[in-house]
Design a protein around this motif. Structure first.
Motif, short mmCIF file in Angstrom:
data_model
loop_
_atom_site.label_atom_id
_atom_site.label_comp_id
_atom_site.label_asym_id
_atom_site.label_seq_id
_atom_site.Cartn_x
_atom_site.Cartn_y
_atom_site.Cartn_z
N SER B 320 0.83 -1.20 0.00
CA SER B 320 0.00 0.00 0.00
C SER B 320 0.86 1.25 0.00
N GLN B 321 0.25 2.34 -0.38
CA GLN B 321 0.96 3.62 -0.40
C GLN B 321 1.45 3.99 0.99
N SER B 322 0.64 3.66 1.99
CA SER B 322 1.03 4.07 3.33
C SER B 322 2.30 3.33 3.76
N SER B 325 5.19 5.06 2.19
CA SER B 325 5.58 6.31 2.83
C SER B 325 6.29 6.05 4.15
N SER B 720 7.62 3.46 -8.11
CA SER B 720 6.55 4.04 -7.30
C SER B 720 5.31 3.19 -7.49
N LEU B 721 4.44 3.26 -6.51
CA LEU B 721 3.21 2.48 -6.57
C LEU B 721 2.15 3.31 -7.28
N GLU B 722 1.46 2.69 -8.19
CA GLU B 722 0.41 3.42 -8.89
C GLU B 722 -0.93 3.22 -8.22
N GLU B 723 -1.09 2.06 -7.61
CA GLU B 723 -2.36 1.78 -6.96
C GLU B 723 -2.20 1.99 -5.47
N THR B 724 -3.28 2.37 -4.82
CA THR B 724 -3.17 2.58 -3.39
C THR B 724 -3.08 1.25 -2.66
N LEU B 725 -3.63 0.23 -3.25
CA LEU B 725 -3.60 -1.07 -2.59
C LEU B 725 -3.28 -2.13 -3.63
N THR B 759 2.59 -6.86 3.33
CA THR B 759 1.80 -5.85 4.02
C THR B 759 2.47 -5.42 5.31
#
Lengths: 149, 1026
Positions: B320-322, B325, B720-725, B759
Motif C-alpha cells: 500500500s501507499q502508506s 511512505s 513508485s506504486l500506482e495503486e493505493t492497494l 503488508t
C-alpha cells in the motif's frame, strides 16, 4: 477608428496567438509523455516557438505601456520580467537530454501560463467590447446631436 | 535428485506430440521406455484424479501410495491460477517452480525409502527442493506419515516443511536426526500461515479425512523446538510471557520469530557525566566481507535471474501507499544487464526460429519462467498483465499434470531467469551495425609533453587484433589542436594521408569516405599511422584545443554508422564552438546557492551534441589528462547521455600513469560491448519505474537508449506504486536489453525476477539489500549535487537514514524497553557506515579545498555507473596489512589477506598497509617499518628518493618484492574493469598523506566530519527525538 480600438484589436489577436502557442507546447509535451513523438522532435518543436512567444508577449507588454494602459501593463510586466530572466540565464529552451525528468515541471509551468493568457484574453475581450461599444455610442451620440440640431 | 530428473526428460520429448484425445494410446510406450514411476504424474492431466488408482500397474506394490501419488500433481494444478498468498520468505510462487520440477523425482521416494539417503545428506544446498518431499515422501512411507502431510501443506516455507519427512519415516528417523538438528532452529519453527494453502488443494486429497485425527498428534513434533527456542538476545523475557499461546495460533509466531532473527542493537547509553560515550567502537558493524549479494533471495526464487543482474533495494513490494511512505529509503532496483557471469554460467541463447519471439500481445512481455500455460498448452498467461495469449503452433507443447510443459527443462526461457533471444528482422531498423571505433586525439602541447600520444598509439596498436567484431570492425582517427587533422586510410595507400582543416566555424569533411575504414582492408595504413603518430606531432607547440569543432567533424564521419567515439582530451577546449572558460577556482561559490552550477555543463553545446550522438548510436568515452582544470563537468555530459564513461588521469605522466591508461584503454576496446541498444524494464500492474539513474538517454518515458553498453555499467531506477492497494501476490519485473552483438547479431537479453507483495514493514526491512540501497542512494546523492549544495545533499542522506531507523525503532520500541540502544535491522547493519562513507566519498566530501572540482565530477560520473559491489568498495575501500603477508609463501597469500576497519587506529607504525578502492592502490609505509623491507619493495633506497609521488613500483629481484607484486596481481584479478595504480605514501608525509590516505579513512574524524562512533551517536540521538 481610434488608437484605442486598434490596440485592443491587436492585443486580441496576439493573445489568441499566445494561447495557441502555449497550447501547442503543451500538446507536444503530452504527446511526448504518451510516447507519440520522440524527445528530439518534441523539444525542437517546442524550442522553435518559445522565442516567438516571448517576443510577442514583450511587444504586447510594451504596447500597453506606450498607450498608458496601466492595468494590463502591470498584469503583464512580471511575466515579461520572468521571460527576460529565463532568456538571460539561457534556460528558456527545453533541454532534450533532461526533458523526461523535467516533463512534469514544464507541463505545470505551461498550464499556469495558459491560465494566465486566458485571463488576459478575458480582459482583452472585455476592453475590446467596451471600447467598441463606447465608440459606437459616441458616434451615435454625435449622430443624435447633429439630427436634433 | 538428479538422476530422476534426467529420466523425466526422456518422456519429455515424445510427449510433445501428445494430443489429449489419444493420450491413453500414446502414453504408455514412452513411459515404459523411460521410468515407469513417472506414469502417475504424466498421465494425470489426461485422466481425472478419481481414476488414478486404476491407472498405474507398476505402482501396485505400493498401493496405499497410489492415491497420494496422484494427488500432488493435481495439487500443482491448483497453482496454475494466481499464486497463493505467501509466507515471509520461501512460499511465493517461485518455490513452486522447484516444487514443480521436484515432483517427478519424487517417484523414487514413493516406492523406496533408500533414495532418501542422499537426500538426507544434502538438505542445506537444496533448500527449496527440500520443500517438495514432504508431500510425497511421507505418503510412500505409509499411513503414519500422513500426519506431517496434513500438517505440512499449511506450514509453507521450504525450510519449515522440510523437517517432517526426516522425522517421520520410521526407517529413517535415526540417521536423519543430525540433519534435522543442523537446521537453524528459528527457521525450523516457522509458523504455519494457514492462508497460504490454495483452497482447491484440499479437495484433491482423498486421504484428508483419515489424516485428520492424526493432526493433533503430529503437532507436538513441531513444538519442542519452538519451546526451546532461545529468547531474543535483548529485551525483557517477560515480553514473551504469552509464548505458550503461540503453538495454537499461527501468525503471531511470525512476529516472535522475526524478533529473533531481525533486529540488532547497539548499546549507546552512557553513564551520566562520564566521558566514555558508551559505544564499543570495536563492536560496531563493519562490512569487511564486502558486498553481500542477496543469495538468499536467489535460493528462494530459483526462477529469478541472478542478483548480479537485478537487485531490488528490498526484495518485497509494499502492498500500500502508506507502507511506501513509511519506508523512507529509496524503493527501486539496480540493474546490471551485462554483468560478467562466472565460467559455466553463460547466458543461454534461444532462437525461436519461425515462431518469432514469444511475447505478450498486450504488454509485450517476453516469455519467461513465471508464465503459466493453460488450455492444454495452447495458451499462455502473461505473468505481468495476466492476459491469455495464444501459443504459436511451432512452440506448442503438451502440459503435464501440474500444468507444466513437458519441455520446460529443455527450454531455458521457461526454466531460467536470464536468457538471450535471437531477434528476427522485426527488431532491426537497419542492418546490424559493425563495431566501429573513432579516436579523437588532442595533440596540443600538453599531450605531447606528457607522453600521452605514445602510450595511446602503442595501446591501440596492440589492441588491433582484439578489437571486437573481427572482419567487420571499422576504425578511424582524427587529431586536433587549433586545427583539425583528418587522416585518409584508403586501403590502396601505403601511408596515411593527413588533411588539415582550419575552418573551425564551418566544419566540413575533406573526403567523403575513407576516414572511417574497415580495419582488415586498411590494416597496414592504420598501423603505419599509429607508428608515426607520436613523431608526427612531437614538436607541436600549439596550446589551443578545438574540441567542439572536432566533435562536429567526428559526428559527420560517424553519423551514418554509429559506434564508439573515444576522446582523448588533455587541455581545456579553447577554440571554436563549445569552448570553455576556466571556472571552478572560485572559492566564494562554495556554500552558496550558485555552488552546484560548477558541477553542471557550462555550455549547452555539449548536451546538444550528446543528444545528437545518442540519436545516431554513438557512444562517447572521455579520457581526460589535464594537469589543470579541464571542466570534466561539461565534457562528462557527453559520456553521460550516450552511455559512455569518463576516465580521469589528473596530471598524466606517461612514466607513472602509462600502465593504468594502457590497461583501461585496452579494456575499453576489447571488452564485450552491446551496440545500438535500448533497454526497458517492465513490471507488473500497480508499480511503475519513475526515475532512472545512470549513463543513458531516455528516448521515451521508460526506454533507455544506450548506443553502447558493456559489462562495466549498471543502472539504477526508482519505483513508485500506482495503486493505493496492491491486490496481487507477487510483482514481476522484466529487464529487456535489445542490442547488436559484436558479431553482428541482433539479440535480446531478458532478465526476469519476481518479488512478493507484503503488508508488513518489518518484512520489508528483513529483505532489504544494503548494496542496492547504497547504490541507489549514492546515485541520487550525486544527481542532487548537480542541483544543490554539497552540504544539503549530505544532510538529505542523513535524514533518510534517520527517518528509516526511526520508523524501524517505532516498530519495536513499544514492546521492548530498549531505551539506550540504537536498533536496526540485521539486513541494514552496515547502512549507517555506508551512508557516512557516501558523505565522505570523493564526489561529495567537504568543500572547495578538499577535492579539486574535476576529480569530484569524475568521481561523480564513475559513481553513476558502478555496479553495487564496486561502488561499495569505492566508498568503503579495502585496507590490508601487508608486512606480515610479504614474508609468507606466495601460495598462501590470497587466503591471508584480511580487510581491516578504515581507521587510523588500525595502522601500526611498524606496518605496511595497502588501501584498495578499485581505482588506485595506496601503499602506506609506517615510520618504524624496517628500511630493508621498504628498500626491497620500492627497489630504491628511501633516503635517496625523497619524492614518493614519482616512484614506480616494479618487480625487483627479491622475495618481498615478488610477494608484494603477487598481492597486487591477486587484488587486480578480482576485477578487471579497472587497473589500480599503486601510489606510495610515507607516514607523516604531509600533505600527501592527508589527501591520499587520511581522507579515505572514513571511520575517522576529519575536518568537519564525524567519526563512525560520533555518527552512530548522532543518528541515535536523532532517531530518539521525535
Amino acid at each position: 477608428m481610434s488608437v484605442e480600438l486598434i490596440l485592443w484589436l491587436f492585443s486580441f489577436a496576439s493573445v489568441m496567438v499566445l494561447v495557441g502557442l502555449t497550447a501547442y507546447q503543451l500538446i507536444c509535451l503530452s504527446d511526448l509523455e504518451f510516447d507519440y513523438i520522440n524527445p528530439y522532435d518534441s523539444s525542437s518543436r517546442i524550442n522553435a516557438v518559445v522565442i516567438i512567444e516571448y517576443a510577442l508577449q514583450a511587444v504586447l507588454c510594451a504596447a500597453f505601456l506606450l498607450t498608458l494602459n496601466w492595468f494590463p501593463f502591470l498584469v503583464m510586466a512580471p511575466v515579461t520580467y520572468y521571460h527576460v530572466k529565463l532568456y538571460m540565464n539561457r534556460k528558456h529552451l527545453v533541454d532534450v537530454t533532461e526533458i523526461f525528468r523535467q516533463l512534469h515541471g514544464e507541463k505545470k509551468y505551461r498550464m499556469i501560463k495558459l491560465a494566465f493568457y486566458f485571463g488576459l484574453f478575458i480582459i482583452t475581450i472585455y476592453r475590446l467590447v467596451m471600447t467598441a461599444v463606447l465608440l459606437f455610442i459616441d458616434e451615435d451620440a454625435n449622430l443624435v446631436e447633429t439630427r436634433t440640431i | 535428485m538428479h538422476p530422476p530428473t534426467g529420466n523425466e526428460r526422456l518422456p519429455g520429448r515424445p510427449v510433445s506430440g501428445f494430443v489429449p484425445g489419444s493420450a491413453a494410446a500414446a502414453g504408455p510406450p514412452p513411459f515404459a521406455a523411460g521410468a515407469p514411476l513417472m506414469r502417475p504424474g504424466a498421465a494425470a492431466p489426461f485422466a481425472p484424479p478419481t481414476q488414478q488408482p486404476g491407472v498405474p500397474p507398476p505402482l501396485a506394490g505400493a498401493s496405499p501410495a497410489a492415491p497420494f501419488g496422484a494427488a500432488p500433481p493435481a495439487a500443482m494444478g491448483g497453482y496454475r491460477g494466481p499464486p497463493p498468498p505467501q509466507g515471509p520468505f520461501g512460499t511465493g510462487p517461485p518455490p513452486q517452480g522447484p516444487f514443480a520440477t521436484a515432483s517427478p523425482p519424487q517417484g523414487p521416494f514413493a516406492t523406496a525409502s533408500p533414495p532418501q539417503g542422499p537426500f538426507a545428506k544434502a538438505p542445506p544446498p537444496q533448500g527449496p527442493f527440500a520443500a517438495a518431499p514432504p508431500s510425497q515422501g511421507p505418503f510412500a512411507a505409509g499411513p503414519p506419515s500422513q500426519g506431517p502431510f496434513a500438517a505440512g501443506p499449511p506450514s509453507q516455507g521450504p525450510f519449515a516443511t522440510a523437517p517432517p519427512p526426516f522425522r517421520h519415516p520410521p526407517s529413517l528417523g535415526q540417521p536423519q536426526s543430525p540433519t534435522g538438528s543442523g537446521m537453524p532452529a528459528p527457521t525450523y519453527v516457522r509458523p504455519p500461515p494457514v492462508q497460504s494453502q490454495p483452497p482447491p488443494v484440499q479437495g484433491y486429497y482423498p486421504g484428508v479425512p483419515s489424516s485428520n485425527p492424526q493432526f493433533p498428534m503430529s503437532r507436538p513434533a513441531y513444538q519442542p523446538p519452538m519451546q526451546t527456542m532461545p529468547p531474543p538476545p535483548m529485551g525483557p523475557p517477560s515480553s514473551y510471557s504469552n509464548q505458550p499461546a503461540y503453538p495454537t495460533s499461527g501468525p503471531p509466531m511470525g512476529t516472535l520469530q522475526s524478533l529473533v532473527e531481525d533486529f540488532q542493537s547497539l548499546s549507546v547509553s552512557s553513564a551520566p557525566g562520564s566521558l566514555d560515550p558508551g559505544v564499543d567502537v570495536k563492536g560496531l558493524p563493519r562490512p569487511l566481507d564486502g558486498d553481500e549479494e542477496p543469495a538468499k533471495v536467489f535460493e528462494a526464487y530459483p526462477l529469478n535471474c541472478h542478483p548480479r543482474y537485478f537487485r531490488l533495494t528490498t526484495h518485497t513490494i509494499p502492498a500500500s501507499q502508506s507502507l511506501v511512505s513509511r519506508w523512507h529509503l529509496p524503493l527501486g532496483a539496480v540493474v546490471h544487464p551485462l554483468a560478467e557471469s562466472p565460467d559455466g554460467e553463460e547466458v543461454p541463447v534461444v532462437n525461436f526460429g519461425s515462431a518469432g519471439v514469444i511475447r505478450c500481445r498486450r504488454c509485450r512481455t517476453y516469455i519467461n519462467p513465471y508464465a503459466t500455460f493453460a488450455d492444454a498448452g495452447r495458451k499462455w498467461r502473461c505473468n505481468l498483465c495476466t492476459l491469455l495469449n495464444d501459443v504459436p503452433g511451432e512452440y506448442f507443447c503438451a502440459l503435464d499434470a501440474s500444468g507444466r510443459r513437458y519441455d520446460t527443462d529443455q527450454r531455458p526461457e521457461l526454466s531460467k531467469g536470464t536468457v538471450e533471444f535471437v531477434a528476427p528482422t522485426e527488431y532491426m531498423v537497419r542492418p546490424p551495425m559493425p563495431p566501429s571505433y573513432f579516436f579523437l586525439i588532442d595533440v596540443s602541447v600538453s599531450a605531447v609533453r606528457s607522453g600521452l600520444l605514445e602510450v595511446v598509439a602503442k595501446t591501440i596498436k596492440s589492441c588491433l587484433d582484439d578489437l571486437l567484431g573481427f572482419p567487420r570492425t571499422q576504425i578511424g582517427f582524427l587529431t586536433f589542436d587549433s586545427t583539425l587533422h583528418f587522416h585518409n586510410f584508403k586501403s590502396s595507400l601505403s601511408q596515411p594521408q593527413m588533411m588539415v582543416v582550419a575552418d573551425l566555424d564551418d566544419v566540413f569533411l575533406p573526403l567523403p569516405d575513407d576516414l572511417l575504414v574497415n580495419l582488415v582492408d586498411s590494416r597496414h595504413v592504420v598501423e603505419s599511422f599509429l607508428d608515426s603518430l607520436p613523431n608526427m606531432f612531437h614538436d607541436n607547440v600549439n596550446v589551443e584545443s578545438a574540441l567542439g569543432p572536432a566533435l562536429k567533424a567526428a559526428f559527420m564521419v560517424m553519423g551514418q554508422i554509429g559506434g564508439k567515439l573515444l576522446v582523448f582530451q588533455s587541455t581545456l577546449p579553447s577554440l571554436g564552438i563549445g569552448r570553455l572558460r576556466l571556472r571552478g577556482d572560485d572559492v566564494r561559490a562554495y556554500g552558496t546557492d550558485k555552488e552546484h552550477i560548477l558541477r553542471v555543463p557550462e555550455d549547452p553545446f555539449y548536451k546538444q551534441m550528446a543528444a545528437e550522438f545518442t540519436k545516431n548510436q554513438i557512444a562517447v568515452d572521455i579520457f581526460s589528462f589535464s594537469d589543470k582544470y579541464c571542466d570534466i563537468a561539461s565534457l562528462g555530459s557527453l559520456a553521460k547521455y550516450t552511455g559512455g564513461q569518463v576516465y580521469h588521469y589528473p596530471s598524466f605522466q606517461a612514466t607513472t600513469h602509462g600502465e593504468k591508461l594502457k590497461h583501461e584503454l585496452s579494456r575499453d576496446l576489447t571488452r564485450e560491448t552491446a551496440w545500438e541498444s535500448v533497454m526497458r524494464i517492465r513490471c507488473g500492474k500497480g508499480v511503475r519505474f519513475t526515475t532512472y539513474h545512470g549513463h543513458f538517454m531516455l528516448r521515451s518515458t521508460d526506454l533507455l537508449a544506450l548506443p553502447a553498453v558493456d559489462s562495466d555499467k549498471a543502472f539504477a531506477m526508482q519505483l513508485s506504486l500506482e495503486e493505493t492497494l496492491m491486490t496481487t501476490q507477487a510483482v514481476y519485473f522484466q529487464v529487456a536489453l535489445l542490442y547488436t552483438s559484436s558479431s553482428g547479431e541482433r539479440r535480446i537479453r531478458v532478465h526476469t525476477a519476481a518479488a512478493p507483495v507484503v503488508t508488513d514493514l518489518s518484512e520489508m526491512y528483513r529483505q532489504a539489500d544494503t548494496g542496492a540501497i547504497v547504490s541507489l542512494l549514492a546515485r541520487i546523492a550525486v544527481e542532487n549535487s548537480l542541483s544543490d549544495k554539497l552540504d544539503s545533499v549530505r544532510q538529505q542522506l542523513q535524514l533518510k537514514l534517520v527517518r528509516s531507523l526511526k520508523e524501524y525503532r517505532n516498530l519495536y520500541v513499544v514492546q521492548h524497553r530498549i531505551g539506550g540502544r540504537l536498533i536496526y535491522p540485521e539486513s541494514l547493519r552496515y547502512l549507517p557506515l555506508y551512508i557516512l562513507a557516501i558523505c565522505k566519498s570523493l564526489a561529495l566530501r567537504g568543500g572547495y579545498a578538499d577535492v579539486s572540482l574535476d576529480e569530484r565530477c569524475a568521481a561523480g560520473f564513475s559513481m553513476m555507473i558502478l555496479p553495487a559491489r564496486r561502488l561499495l568498495n569505492f566508498i568503503y575501500p579495502s585496507l590490508y596489512r601487508l608486512d606480515e603477508v610479504l614474508t609468507m609463501e606466495p601460495g598462501r597469500i590470497d587466503g591471508s589477506l584480511k580487510r581491516l576497519p578504515l581507521t587510523l587506529q588500525c595502522l601500526d607504525t611498524a606496518g605496511l598497509y595497502l588501501l584498495d578502492d578499485g581505482f588506485t592502490f595506496l601503499v602506506w609505509l609506517g615510520r618504524m617499518l624496517p628500511p630493508e623491507l621498504v628498500n626491497d619493495i620500492l627497489g630504491v633506497s628511501l633516503a635517496n628518493f625523497p619524492d614518493l609521488s614519482k616512484i614506480q613500483l616494479r618487480e625487483c629481484n627479491n622475495y618481498h618484492s615478488r610477494n608484494f607484486m603477487t598481492v597486487l596481481r591477486t587484488l587486480r584479478e578480482k576485477d578487471f574493469s579497472c587497473y589500480q595504480l599503486p601510489r606510495v605514501v610515507r607516514q607523516g608525509e604531509q600533505p600527501r598523506e592527508g589527501f591520499l590516505l587520511l581522507s579515505n579513512l572514513v571511520e575517522d574524524q576529519m575536518a568537519g566530519t564525524s567519526s563512525y562512533m560520533d555518527w552512530i551517536l548522532q543518528i541515535h540521538r536523532q532517531t530518539q527525538s521525535s
